[in-house]
Design an enzyme around this catalytic site. Structure first.
Site, PDB file in Angstrom:
ATOM      1  N   SER A 192       3.778   9.103   1.687  1.00 33.15           N
ATOM      2  CA  SER A 192       3.374   7.698   1.807  1.00 33.15           C
ATOM      3  C   SER A 192       4.506   6.697   1.621  1.00 33.15           C
ATOM      4  O   SER A 192       4.421   5.580   2.113  1.00 33.15           O
ATOM      5  CB  SER A 192       2.244   7.376   0.834  1.00 33.15           C
ATOM      6  OG  SER A 192       2.719   7.323  -0.488  1.00 33.15           O
ATOM      7  N   LYS A 238       3.396   2.800  -4.757  1.00 27.17           N
ATOM      8  CA  LYS A 238       3.282   1.957  -3.559  1.00 27.17           C
ATOM      9  C   LYS A 238       4.130   0.700  -3.746  1.00 27.17           C
ATOM     10  O   LYS A 238       4.620   0.398  -4.825  1.00 27.17           O
ATOM     11  CB  LYS A 238       1.824   1.530  -3.325  1.00 27.17           C
ATOM     12  CG  LYS A 238       0.827   2.661  -3.229  1.00 27.17           C
ATOM     13  CD  LYS A 238       1.011   3.498  -1.999  1.00 27.17           C
ATOM     14  CE  LYS A 238      -0.030   4.625  -1.978  1.00 27.17           C
ATOM     15  NZ  LYS A 238       0.244   5.616  -1.001  1.00 27.17           N
TER      16      LYS A 238
END
Length: 168
Positions: free
Chosen positions: A50, A94
């Site tokens: 990710s 993130k």
């Protein structure tokens, strides 16, 4: 006989006192280590697709500090450790792309087409996304996340050595 018993007790009292002092030093050290790791700075192993290309697929060790988010010092572009809204036992890494009050327009599914969705981030929330839009489960899937789910801010990558440095 009584003198031997008294001598024996004095000897054991001294040994017990020394053992207690040593155990006390170790316990204080472990408490300091726990507080430092949980509330100040810790190393964390992160892996997965990710955050490609910022972080390696096979995994990186990063240093994360746990103070700035408590004082509202998180900004756009910061890489953060977040408790997953879908699985509270899991941490995800993130990038913050929106703060409360921001209006964002994003592609709902970049693989399918240009279906754009707009959202205003509510008070007390942030918008997080992985750098790899095609392989990241993030705010596009579960919406803005509460600020309270942020566990830390990534400072720098420490392993592997050839990539040592900032994550910006």
């Amino acid at each position: 006989m009584r003198m031997r018993v008294m001598s024996f007790l004095k000897q054991w009292r001294g040994a017990a006192k020394e053992a207690f002092e040593n155990v006390s030093i170790v316990a204080k050290f472990l408490c300091l280590l726990h507080v430092t790791d949980r509330y100040i700075i810790s190393s964390t192993h992160v892996q997965g697709p990710s955050m490609l290309p910022t972080l390696n697929l096979t995994g990186d060790v990063i240093l994360a500090e746990h103070l700035s988010h408590r004082f509202g010092k998180i900004g756009l572009g910061d890489v953060v450790l977040v408790r997953s809204p879908r699985d509270p036992n899991r941490m995800v890494t993130k990038r913050i792309l929106g703060l409360e009050g921001d209006r964002l327009t994003f592609s709902a599914d970049p693989l399918v087409g240009d279906n754009s969705v707009s959202v205003v981030i509510p008070k007390g929330h942030v918008w997080i996304q992985g750098d790899n839009l095609y392989a990241s489960t993030d705010s596009r899937h579960f919406g803005p996340i509460p600020y309270s789910l942020i566990e830390g801010k990534a400072l720098l990558r420490v392993w592997p050595p050839e990539y040592f440095g900032s994550l910006r």
